[in-house]
Design a protein around this motif. Sequence first.
Motif, PDB file in Angstrom:
ATOM      1  N   VAL A   1       8.858   6.925   8.539  1.00  0.00           N
ATOM      2  CA  VAL A   1       7.943   6.692   7.416  1.00  0.00           C
ATOM      3  C   VAL A   1       6.585   6.124   7.852  1.00  0.00           C
ATOM      4  CG1 VAL A   1       7.571   5.196   5.422  1.00  0.00           C
ATOM      5  CG2 VAL A   1       9.576   6.627   5.516  1.00  0.00           C
TER       6      VAL A   1
ATOM      7  N   TYR B   1       0.970   4.038   8.270  1.00  0.00           N
ATOM      8  CA  TYR B   1       0.985   2.581   8.400  1.00  0.00           C
ATOM      9  C   TYR B   1       1.347   2.195   9.834  1.00  0.00           C
ATOM     10  CZ  TYR B   1       1.036   1.950   3.292  1.00  0.00           C
ATOM     11  OH  TYR B   1       0.744   1.940   1.960  1.00  0.00           O
TER      12      TYR B   1
ATOM     13  N   ILE C   1      -8.313 -10.750  -0.800  1.00  0.00           N
ATOM     14  CA  ILE C   1      -7.837  -9.786  -1.782  1.00  0.00           C
ATOM     15  C   ILE C   1      -7.485  -8.467  -1.098  1.00  0.00           C
ATOM     16  CG2 ILE C   1      -8.522  -8.431  -3.808  1.00  0.00           C
ATOM     17  CD1 ILE C   1     -10.091 -10.891  -4.722  1.00  0.00           C
ATOM     18  N   GLY C   2      -6.330  -7.919  -1.452  1.00  0.00           N
ATOM     19  CA  GLY C   2      -5.828  -6.712  -0.804  1.00  0.00           C
ATOM     20  C   GLY C   2      -6.660  -5.475  -1.127  1.00  0.00           C
ATOM     21  N   TYR C   3      -6.532  -4.475  -0.268  1.00  0.00           N
ATOM     22  CA  TYR C   3      -7.286  -3.232  -0.466  1.00  0.00           C
ATOM     23  C   TYR C   3      -7.029  -2.650  -1.851  1.00  0.00           C
ATOM     24  CZ  TYR C   3      -8.737   1.610   0.080  1.00  0.00           C
ATOM     25  OH  TYR C   3      -9.350   2.822  -0.108  1.00  0.00           O
TER      26      TYR C   3
ATOM     27  N   ARG D   1      -8.596  -4.598  -4.825  1.00  0.00           N
ATOM     28  CA  ARG D   1     -10.052  -4.523  -5.019  1.00  0.00           C
ATOM     29  C   ARG D   1     -10.408  -3.522  -6.108  1.00  0.00           C
ATOM     30  NH1 ARG D   1     -11.921  -4.151   1.152  1.00  0.00           N
ATOM     31  NH2 ARG D   1     -10.930  -6.066   1.861  1.00  0.00           N
TER      32      ARG D   1
ATOM     33  N   TYR E   1      -2.348   2.616  -0.878  1.00  0.00           N
ATOM     34  CA  TYR E   1      -1.620   2.077   0.284  1.00  0.00           C
ATOM     35  C   TYR E   1      -0.756   0.866  -0.095  1.00  0.00           C
ATOM     36  CZ  TYR E   1      -5.063   5.118   2.353  1.00  0.00           C
ATOM     37  OH  TYR E   1      -5.830   6.194   2.630  1.00  0.00           O
TER      38      TYR E   1
ATOM     39  N   CYS F   1       1.791 -16.412   7.763  1.00  0.00           N
ATOM     40  CA  CYS F   1       2.479 -15.220   7.240  1.00  0.00           C
ATOM     41  C   CYS F   1       2.169 -14.000   8.112  1.00  0.00           C
ATOM     42  CB  CYS F   1       2.027 -14.974   5.798  1.00  0.00           C
ATOM     43  SG  CYS F   1       2.647 -13.431   5.103  1.00  0.00           S
ATOM     44  N   ASP F   2       3.209 -13.305   8.517  1.00  0.00           N
ATOM     45  CA  ASP F   2       3.076 -12.104   9.343  1.00  0.00           C
ATOM     46  C   ASP F   2       3.193 -10.827   8.506  1.00  0.00           C
ATOM     47  OD1 ASP F   2       2.580 -13.044  11.851  1.00  0.00           O
ATOM     48  OD2 ASP F   2       4.695 -13.300  12.351  1.00  0.00           O
ATOM     49  N   THR F   3       3.106 -10.971   7.192  1.00  0.00           N
ATOM     50  CA  THR F   3       3.217  -9.836   6.272  1.00  0.00           C
ATOM     51  C   THR F   3       4.431  -8.946   6.566  1.00  0.00           C
ATOM     52  OG1 THR F   3       1.661  -8.480   7.537  1.00  0.00           O
ATOM     53  CG2 THR F   3       0.757  -9.750   5.720  1.00  0.00           C
TER      54      THR F   3
ATOM     55  N   ARG G   1       2.185  -3.097   1.659  1.00  0.00           N
ATOM     56  CA  ARG G   1       1.838  -3.649   2.965  1.00  0.00           C
ATOM     57  C   ARG G   1       1.997  -5.164   2.982  1.00  0.00           C
ATOM     58  NH1 ARG G   1      -3.591  -1.190   5.021  1.00  0.00           N
ATOM     59  NH2 ARG G   1      -4.267  -1.362   2.856  1.00  0.00           N
TER      60      ARG G   1
ATOM     61  N   GLY H   1       3.570  -7.576  10.990  1.00  0.00           N
ATOM     62  CA  GLY H   1       2.397  -6.749  11.273  1.00  0.00           C
ATOM     63  C   GLY H   1       1.139  -7.574  11.388  1.00  0.00           C
ATOM     64  N   ASP H   2       0.033  -6.889  11.455  1.00  0.00           N
ATOM     65  CA  ASP H   2      -1.262  -7.561  11.489  1.00  0.00           C
ATOM     66  C   ASP H   2      -1.475  -8.213  10.117  1.00  0.00           C
ATOM     67  OD1 ASP H   2      -3.876  -8.301  11.343  1.00  0.00           O
ATOM     68  OD2 ASP H   2      -4.704  -6.376  11.965  1.00  0.00           O
ATOM     69  N   PRO H   3      -1.569  -9.541  10.064  1.00  0.00           N
ATOM     70  CA  PRO H   3      -1.605 -10.203   8.758  1.00  0.00           C
ATOM     71  C   PRO H   3      -2.850  -9.899   7.938  1.00  0.00           C
ATOM     72  CG  PRO H   3      -1.850 -11.795  10.542  1.00  0.00           C
ATOM     73  CD  PRO H   3      -1.530 -10.482  11.180  1.00  0.00           C
ATOM     74  N   ARG H   4      -3.838  -9.265   8.516  1.00  0.00           N
ATOM     75  CA  ARG H   4      -5.038  -8.958   7.730  1.00  0.00           C
ATOM     76  C   ARG H   4      -5.194  -7.452   7.500  1.00  0.00           C
ATOM     77  NH1 ARG H   4      -4.253 -13.020   6.447  1.00  0.00           N
ATOM     78  NH2 ARG H   4      -5.428 -14.966   6.563  1.00  0.00           N
ATOM     79  N   ALA H   5      -4.244  -6.663   7.984  1.00  0.00           N
ATOM     80  CA  ALA H   5      -4.387  -5.206   7.876  1.00  0.00           C
ATOM     81  C   ALA H   5      -4.398  -4.756   6.419  1.00  0.00           C
ATOM     82  CB  ALA H   5      -3.255  -4.515   8.628  1.00  0.00           C
ATOM     83  N   TYR H   6      -3.734  -5.511   5.549  1.00  0.00           N
ATOM     84  CA  TYR H   6      -3.587  -5.041   4.166  1.00  0.00           C
ATOM     85  C   TYR H   6      -4.903  -5.034   3.397  1.00  0.00           C
ATOM     86  CZ  TYR H   6      -3.962  -9.834   2.419  1.00  0.00           C
ATOM     87  OH  TYR H   6      -4.422 -11.090   2.097  1.00  0.00           O
ATOM     88  N   VAL H   7      -5.945  -5.609   3.933  1.00  0.00           N
ATOM     89  CA  VAL H   7      -7.202  -5.646   3.189  1.00  0.00           C
ATOM     90  C   VAL H   7      -8.034  -4.387   3.414  1.00  0.00           C
ATOM     91  CG1 VAL H   7      -7.247  -8.157   3.247  1.00  0.00           C
ATOM     92  CG2 VAL H   7      -8.521  -6.863   4.964  1.00  0.00           C
ATOM     93  N   ASP H   8      -7.628  -3.555   4.344  1.00  0.00           N
ATOM     94  CA  ASP H   8      -8.374  -2.323   4.637  1.00  0.00           C
ATOM     95  C   ASP H   8      -7.469  -1.109   4.482  1.00  0.00           C
ATOM     96  OD1 ASP H   8     -10.833  -3.549   5.405  1.00  0.00           O
ATOM     97  OD2 ASP H   8      -9.833  -4.174   7.255  1.00  0.00           O
ATOM     98  N   ARG H   9      -8.086   0.081   4.524  1.00  0.00           N
ATOM     99  CA  ARG H   9      -7.290   1.302   4.622  1.00  0.00           C
ATOM    100  C   ARG H   9      -6.526   1.277   5.945  1.00  0.00           C
ATOM    101  NH1 ARG H   9      -8.970   6.030   1.946  1.00  0.00           N
ATOM    102  NH2 ARG H   9     -10.761   5.732   0.590  1.00  0.00           N
ATOM    103  N   PRO H  10      -5.323   1.836   5.949  1.00  0.00           N
ATOM    104  CA  PRO H  10      -4.653   1.950   7.257  1.00  0.00           C
ATOM    105  C   PRO H  10      -5.395   2.905   8.173  1.00  0.00           C
ATOM    106  CG  PRO H  10      -3.335   2.955   5.520  1.00  0.00           C
ATOM    107  CD  PRO H  10      -4.549   2.379   4.856  1.00  0.00           C
TER     108      PRO H  10
ATOM    109  N   LEU I   1       4.490   8.824   8.923  1.00  0.00           N
ATOM    110  CA  LEU I   1       4.296   9.775   7.828  1.00  0.00           C
ATOM    111  C   LEU I   1       3.229   9.294   6.855  1.00  0.00           C
ATOM    112  CD1 LEU I   1       5.568  12.456   6.805  1.00  0.00           C
ATOM    113  CD2 LEU I   1       7.163  11.085   5.481  1.00  0.00           C
ATOM    114  N   ILE I   2       3.196   7.995   6.559  1.00  0.00           N
ATOM    115  CA  ILE I   2       2.228   7.499   5.589  1.00  0.00           C
ATOM    116  C   ILE I   2       1.055   6.795   6.256  1.00  0.00           C
ATOM    117  CG2 ILE I   2       3.954   7.280   3.763  1.00  0.00           C
ATOM    118  CD1 ILE I   2       4.139   4.332   4.305  1.00  0.00           C
TER     119      ILE I   2
ATOM    120  N   LEU J   1       6.169  -1.271   8.731  1.00  0.00           N
ATOM    121  CA  LEU J   1       6.816  -1.170   7.423  1.00  0.00           C
ATOM    122  C   LEU J   1       7.380  -2.522   7.015  1.00  0.00           C
ATOM    123  CD1 LEU J   1       8.866   2.100   7.273  1.00  0.00           C
ATOM    124  CD2 LEU J   1       6.815   1.480   6.032  1.00  0.00           C
TER     125      LEU J   1
END
Lengths: 539, 211
Positions: free
Chosen positions: B186, B192, A171-173, A176, A329, A207-209, A332, B200-209, B189-190, B195
């Motif tokens: 960008v 990340y 689940i994404g940040y 949550r 955020y 998937c590389d997002t 992403r 990108g890191d496929p698991r980065a979206y589950v945490d704050r950047p 600036l934000i 973009l």
Amino acid sequence: MIHTDATEAPIEFEEPDVCIVGGGIAGAFAAWKLGRAGIRTVILEAGPRHPPEEAAQRMQRHLQGDYPWSSNWPERDVFSSAGEIDYPLNDNRVKGVGGTTLHWQAYCLRFIESDFRMRSLYGLAEDWPISYDELEPYYGEAEAELGVAGADDNPFASHRSTPFPLPAFPIGYDERFIVRAGQDLGITFHSFPQARTSHAYRDRPACDTYGVCRVCPTRARYSADIHVELAESTGNVLVVPEACVVRLEADGNRRIRRAIYRTRDGEEHALSATRFVLAAHAVESARLLLLSAQEGHRDGLANRSGAVGRFFMEHMGQLRAASLDEPLYPYRTGFVTTYSQQFHDRPQRDEASGFLLRGNAGGGRAEGIISSETLRSGNWGEAFARQLETRIDNEYGRTMMLGSAVEPLPSEHNRVELDPDLRDAFGDPAPRLTYAQSEYERAGHNAADEHLHALADALGAESLGPAWNHFSSHHAGTCRMGTDPDTSVVDANLRAHDLDNLYVLGSSTFVTLSVVNPTLTIAGLALRLGDHLAAEASR
Amino acid sequence: MSDPTPPRRGISRRAFVAATAVGGAGLAVAGYSGVALARDDLQPELDTSAPTGSLDPSRMDTLLALGEILVPDRFRVAPTRMRQLINEATQQEPGVLEAYREGAGLLDRLSQTRSGTAFRELPAEARDRILSGALWRYPAETGDAFDDTVTKVKRRLERAWHDGAHRRLRELVVRDLLRRMYEAAVPSLIGYSNLPGVPGDPRAYVDRPRT
């Protein structure tokens, strides 16, 4: 002679066993099954091939705000709307090898048991002539072919006999926040099954997002051109792109004799086959049957019931923007990882539709703030940078998009007809759509909206924006299946009541539309029909 | 018993004349700017019938030098990327080439007049002074009623005050380059790491950047 872009046909296709009209997911899955069973099959697809090599360029168009799958032949794809809603048919419809799965969001939800029994359980609409249990093995097979990532954590789903082939996306940040808000309110959110690779799967990478799922450059998000290629690789399936079927010709003996199709050069061609499968999308399948009116079939083919084109259904969704005081955020990923199916089959379903709930970060993009700030400010250098940073800190990424989707009911007044005043590129009447939302749906929206407001409060939202209604391009119901030839178009095996060698495949055959996304059910029905036709051909 | 008559508050003749003069001038300027702003030619627009193409190297260098003072180091894209941004704009968007050419030419003329050398040859501080002499500096609105009124008046007066070449420099070159350069920046600036459109890191979206 079949017109084809293949330089050398591997086998003789002059008169195949099966002709499939439409190369989307329904046609692709059926053709794959048939090809593997050694049955010679031709797919006539109205649109072109979209080679994977073009995906990067298409992705850039998408990033620049263009619709990346716009029709390459708009004069062919004209339509009109009647009634209270100006229906945006072409907004998310892709004609091409792979069909609308080239563009879809890839959410793969199963219908639940009660969806097939709305008449028996709630006194609404009609029951399907098949049950969840009959379709369940095909749901599992479809999930395996699509590479569905999911988890068995949804207490509101019906039973399943096979595990998901891939683990669910975490689940994404941002999401949550909605999960926690749901916990406060007693609303359970759970994983969102989707045909997107959480790990490498078969020939598809993880998937590389990239975050632009409408045009996945790696095929991590499934598209049906994958199964078109697999079907072709059997050596038994030939695909003819840009072959637009304009009518089906019947003989006087309850059989379709041949499909007449036209190519872009204006030439008309004919293809004879032993069986025909109409898998051309809920609007075009109905339209083709109506266009094929002929001696003995004055109201169109397979239309003894008058149901062809009627009972058009679609999911209408609702979104509200909630402003939060902390950053979420957004953007992403290009997909959602959680939703709630808790209210799908709620006790009040006999009076108001069930609904789904979700919430994920959205709102204006940083580029919008940049553009606005450059127009407002007369500064540059460090002074401008500080102004912009302050605005980004204060405004960017604090919007939670709260969404719901409801279940429509079939109405004979919602329909696809032939427009007597509008002609397509071939001079044939264009489809005319009449669609109105029912009180049943409105009541469902109202009930869902109470939950959106409660979720916004639980999130501590500073404000909640107005409701924005949107269509989902989940077209269905125009050739519905049933046991009674006087009220339905095809039987439980998807064969036309009126014609012995014509099958209709896709969401057009749905009796009801449930509240969930339809594609997994389309895929399951296609695999089931493939088995049925293979067995029939072997007899 | 009656109240004493309050002393009469007078205004000196000199003060009256000064106030009238200032007020009259203000009204005149406001009137002029109002009328002038209503004229289409005060809002510069790209000439979309103009050809696309590439800038000559000296004008490209002038715009790169301008970019260096528009955006501070921490948000500035690499010169090669900046060059690419400019090329994409001039080659794909009709009217941009002409606007950029004119803007670069104006900066060079101002620089020659003031310093006897081309804009691109000057150190950054001197380039900033040239630009500050050509265009007014004012912040964006902040929500404060008085400040925002001042800002709006400045923005309008600047348009009315400047000739067409300066207005086009502001709108079609400076604002345009600022937007393009920050859009390219960008991610930083934000906060990340990547973009949409870039893996990108496929698991980065589950945490704050990680900012």
